[in-house]
Design an enzyme around this catalytic site. Structure first.
Site, PDB file in Angstrom:
ATOM      1  N   GLU A  23       0.834  -1.206   0.000  1.00  0.00           N
ATOM      2  CA  GLU A  23       0.000   0.000   0.000  1.00  0.00           C
ATOM      3  C   GLU A  23       0.869   1.257   0.000  1.00  0.00           C
ATOM      4  OE1 GLU A  23      -1.257   2.055   3.222  1.00  0.00           O
ATOM      5  OE2 GLU A  23      -0.916   0.513   4.724  1.00  0.00           O
ATOM      6  N   LYS A 154      -3.925  -0.677  13.823  1.00  0.00           N
ATOM      7  CA  LYS A 154      -3.158   0.395  14.439  1.00  0.00           C
ATOM      8  C   LYS A 154      -3.418   0.413  15.944  1.00  0.00           C
ATOM      9  CE  LYS A 154      -4.883   3.332  11.187  1.00  0.00           C
ATOM     10  NZ  LYS A 154      -5.109   4.606  10.476  1.00  0.00           N
TER      11      LYS A 154
HETATM   12  N1  PSU Z   1      -1.520   1.958   9.912  1.00  0.00           N
HETATM   13  C1  PSU Z   1      -0.486   2.782  10.227  1.00  0.00           C
HETATM   14  N2  PSU Z   1      -0.301   3.902   9.475  1.00  0.00           N
HETATM   15  C2  PSU Z   1      -1.124   4.198   8.424  1.00  0.00           C
HETATM   16  C3  PSU Z   1      -2.206   3.332   8.099  1.00  0.00           C
HETATM   17  C4  PSU Z   1      -2.362   2.233   8.880  1.00  0.00           C
HETATM   18  O1  PSU Z   1       0.249   2.525  11.186  1.00  0.00           O
HETATM   19  O2  PSU Z   1      -0.900   5.210   7.774  1.00  0.00           O
HETATM   20  C5  PSU Z   1      -3.111   3.664   6.949  1.00  0.00           C
HETATM   21  C6  PSU Z   1      -3.449   2.419   6.127  1.00  0.00           C
HETATM   22  O3  PSU Z   1      -3.313   2.764   4.763  1.00  0.00           O
HETATM   23  C7  PSU Z   1      -4.897   2.157   6.453  1.00  0.00           C
HETATM   24  C8  PSU Z   1      -5.419   3.556   6.652  1.00  0.00           C
HETATM   25  O4  PSU Z   1      -5.574   1.479   5.438  1.00  0.00           O
HETATM   26  O5  PSU Z   1      -4.371   4.164   7.397  1.00  0.00           O
HETATM   27  C9  PSU Z   1      -6.755   3.582   7.345  1.00  0.00           C
HETATM   28  O6  PSU Z   1      -7.275   4.876   7.263  1.00  0.00           O
HETATM   29  P1  PSU Z   1      -8.834   5.152   7.607  1.00  0.00           P
HETATM   30  O7  PSU Z   1      -8.958   4.860   9.070  1.00  0.00           O
HETATM   31  O8  PSU Z   1      -9.032   6.597   7.275  1.00  0.00           O
HETATM   32  O9  PSU Z   1      -9.633   4.221   6.743  1.00  0.00           O
END
Ligand code: PSU
Ligand code: MN
Length: 296
Positions: A23, A154
């Site tokens: 990603e 996370k």
């Molecule tokens: N985990 C991390 N850093 C990140 C992400 C996840 O430690 O930057 C990113 C991934 O790309 C994940 C996204 O899919 O954050 C999720 O964002 P949201 O909660 O806005 O869907």
């Protein structure tokens, strides 16, 4: 629509050789410069060492790119203008000719569409503590047929609620050599997982069976980080950082960067060090799984 597979990725897919999708939101939004480029290179390197072809997925000037050259990777990491593409804005960003990093949900969708069976990331999105905020990663994974290797969600999320949502949505979940949910910076947590696998061949067998059974979604492989931090210690930092964010009225888009920065400060840089390591370890495991799938 303009969509471009890197020649190396297209050749590997045509010949049935292993490919691992990566990603790009972690590059554009997750990590600070210049560390983001260093880690992205370490991940593509780990995939190659594992005998697979890396395919970083991103949106460049409105084109869906599956596989970036090193120069393009550097441009993405160093450019400041990239958006964050999840499922609800992906089409608009592509149609509008924009640059964007793709989240887990968007990357999984684009990778599966390109015929890629395995995808590595650090942590998936999930359910935040109140106010209500749930990542599209969860519903996206429920309908996307791909293996996703991560170290859990996370650390700043509500882990128990996220795990419950994965169950409700019917996402296949396996622990890699563990019975408990890895908690990103920590290799373990109190939350039990529904299944455990011991090696890449077993993951390949679960994916094949998932497809044979007509189940539509992803197989989520939770891989505990090596030399991680104690669960209770990380929880303490997360709670302190969340409290501080509430007191200072920090929310919306600014919340995650604020929390990650505070975790790094509270841990004396240890959370960042673990974050880098788990990304590379997940890329390595994903390559081994892709190789096992290619041998089936
Ligand atoms: N985990 C991390 N850093 C990140 C992400 C996840 O430690 O930057 C990113 C991934 O790309 C994940 C996204 O899919 O954050 C999720 O964002 P949201 O909660 O806005 O869907
Ligand atoms: Mn959200």
């Amino acid at each position: 629509m303009k969509e471009a597979l890197a020649p190396e990725v297209a050749a590997a897919l045509a010949e049935g050789r292993p490919v691992v999708a990566l990603e790009s939101t972690v590059i554009t939004h997750g990590l600070a410069r210049p560390e983001n480029l260093e880690v992205a290179r370490a991940m593509t390197g780990a995939v190659r060492e594992g005998g697979a072809v890396p395919a970083v997925i991103a949106i460049r000037r409105g084109r869906v790119r599956v596989g970036l050259s090193d120069r393009e990777l550097a441009a993405l990491a160093e450019g400041a203008e990239a958006e964050k593409a999840s499922l609800w804005n992906l089409a608009a960003l592509v149609a509008g000719g924009r640059d964007a990093g793709t989240t887990v949900a968007a990357t999984a969708h684009l990778a599966a569409r390109a015929g890629i069976a395995v995808f590595a990331t650090g942590g998936i999105g999930g359910v935040h503590p109140a106010p209500y905020d749930e990542s599209a990663d969860l519903a996206g994974l429920a309908r996307t047929p791909i293996v996703v290797v991560s170290s859990g969600m996370k650390s700043i999320l509500d882990l128990a609620a996220t795990l419950e949502r994965l169950e409700s949505l019917g996402v296949a979940v396996v622990g890699y050599r563990t019975e408990r949910l890895p908690a990103f910076h920590s290799p373990t947590s109190p939350y039990p997982l529904p299944a455990r696998v011991e090696d890449p061949q077993e993951v390949a067998a679960v994916l094949a069976t998932q497809r044979a059974l007509g189940l539509p979604g992803a197989v989520l492989v939770f891989n505990p980080v090596s030399r991680g931090l104690p669960f209770d210690e990380v929880r303490g930092w997360v709670e302190a950082a969340n409290r501080e964010a509430r007191e200072r009225g920090i929310g919306g888009k600014a919340l995650t960067p604020f929390l990650l920065r505070r975790l790094a400060e509270l841990s004396g840089g240890r959370t960042d060090e673990v974050n880098r390591r788990l990304l590379v370890e997940n890329a390595r495991l994903a390559a081994a799984i892709a190789a096992a799938l290619a041998r089936r």
